[in-house]
Design a protein around this motif. Sequence first.
Motif, PDB file in Angstrom:
ATOM      1  N   SER A   1      23.913 -35.523 -20.851  1.00  0.00           N
ATOM      2  CA  SER A   1      23.230 -34.562 -21.715  1.00  0.00           C
ATOM      3  C   SER A   1      22.291 -33.698 -20.869  1.00  0.00           C
ATOM      4  N   GLN A   2      22.059 -32.470 -21.325  1.00  0.00           N
ATOM      5  CA  GLN A   2      21.222 -31.543 -20.564  1.00  0.00           C
ATOM      6  C   GLN A   2      19.824 -32.120 -20.342  1.00  0.00           C
TER       7      GLN A   2
ATOM      8  N   ALA B   1      24.303 -42.436 -15.152  1.00  0.00           N
ATOM      9  CA  ALA B   1      24.043 -42.064 -13.752  1.00  0.00           C
ATOM     10  C   ALA B   1      22.684 -41.371 -13.645  1.00  0.00           C
ATOM     11  N   MET B   2      22.390 -40.481 -14.583  1.00  0.00           N
ATOM     12  CA  MET B   2      21.091 -39.772 -14.552  1.00  0.00           C
ATOM     13  C   MET B   2      19.945 -40.773 -14.726  1.00  0.00           C
ATOM     14  N   GLU B   3      20.159 -41.701 -15.671  1.00  0.00           N
ATOM     15  CA  GLU B   3      19.095 -42.663 -15.944  1.00  0.00           C
ATOM     16  C   GLU B   3      18.884 -43.606 -14.752  1.00  0.00           C
TER      17      GLU B   3
ATOM     18  N   VAL C   1      26.700 -43.508  -8.288  1.00  0.00           N
ATOM     19  CA  VAL C   1      28.013 -42.897  -8.533  1.00  0.00           C
ATOM     20  C   VAL C   1      28.191 -42.693 -10.031  1.00  0.00           C
ATOM     21  N   GLY C   2      28.568 -41.479 -10.439  1.00  0.00           N
ATOM     22  CA  GLY C   2      28.810 -41.189 -11.857  1.00  0.00           C
ATOM     23  C   GLY C   2      28.203 -39.865 -12.257  1.00  0.00           C
ATOM     24  N   GLY C   3      28.624 -39.383 -13.424  1.00  0.00           N
ATOM     25  CA  GLY C   3      28.116 -38.082 -13.860  1.00  0.00           C
ATOM     26  C   GLY C   3      27.682 -38.075 -15.313  1.00  0.00           C
ATOM     27  N   GLY C   4      27.539 -39.258 -15.909  1.00  0.00           N
ATOM     28  CA  GLY C   4      27.119 -39.353 -17.314  1.00  0.00           C
ATOM     29  C   GLY C   4      25.633 -39.661 -17.436  1.00  0.00           C
TER      30      GLY C   4
END
Length: 314
Positions: free
Chosen positions: A182-183, A156-158, A150-153
């Motif tokens: 970040s992209q 979350a990607m990591e 859960v998350g969008g920063g």
Amino acid sequence: MATRKRVTILGSGPAGYTAAIYAAMAGLEPLLIHGPSTGGQLMLTTTVENFPGFANGIMGPDLMEETRKQAERLGTEFLQDLAESVDLSAQPFLVKTASQEILTDSLIIATGASAKQLGLASEKSLIGRGVSYCATCDGFFFKDKIVYVVGGGDSAMEEATVLAARAKTVTIIHRGDSFKASQRMIDKAKREPKISFSLNSVVEDILDAGKGEVTGIKVKDLKTGDVQELPADGVFIAIGHQPNTELFKEQLELTESGYIMTDGVKTSVAGVFAAGDVMDERYKQAIVAAGNGSSAALEARWFLSEKDAESSAS
Ligand code: NDP
């Protein structure tokens, strides 16, 4: 009997360790108090690509271990014991831990920030039973499992990328329609075939608190209002952090969101300084925290010199 120190540092992330290095270099023989886990948030991350000095990046835990050794070699004393209370109303300040009382002429607060929770009752009761805030710590247990992040920063990607190495599928659930990450981190997650994305969605409940393990989640589509029940083995929450300022609430001025209010690294009490994520609402970067740590130690040194000069003049 209370121990007397010139500088006491609370916290062992990049801010605390760097403050210790600078204070030790100034001959102030700092005491650094840390809880059962040391090294702060970088202990929970993988490769750090943006800390200067490491052409090929460095693992977060390695960076912290080296920094700790540096602080130790230069003369920092470490105390593993949670600070339970502080009294900043008079000089010297008093820090009480479970085992000791420390009187200190200056204090550097570098207690960092902790993972935020969604606030669901089921989340709380399933922590460690399928709900986690750290893929690096717990991802191992989810081999071939269905997991959600859960998350969008960047976190979350990591987390999703770390989990994809072992899990069967990883779905990132984000409440917005675009990511804060970040992209570069988004692209990395998108390249991983096991990772999929569910945007404009929120987790309404985590099942099954009654069974004492994660078996599924209830996800609401914010555009349609539909609620779906999906099978799940693990839910990783990566929605940011909140500052660890509980101990200082009644004694220092805090911002509306609970960070220590500072002018540079000076707090509302003379002789008390703050560094890193506990006071940095904007940047939240290890390198910034380290920079704050050095500033805090320099300010502590100047504060103590002035105090010494005043007392020898009187
Ligand atoms: P961020 O604050 O950047 O992102 C938090 C995300 O969680 C946002 O997308 C936010 O949604 C979402 N969110 C917040 N509250 C809720 C909620 N109650 N329910 C659902 N979603 C919620 O935090 P991060 O931990 O991701 O990153 C913090 C800092 O650390 C950043 O500066 C980041 O760049 C850095 N970082 C760097 C890494 C690296 O370089 N390897 C790895 C991890 C972090 P919304 O977008 O709608 O606000």
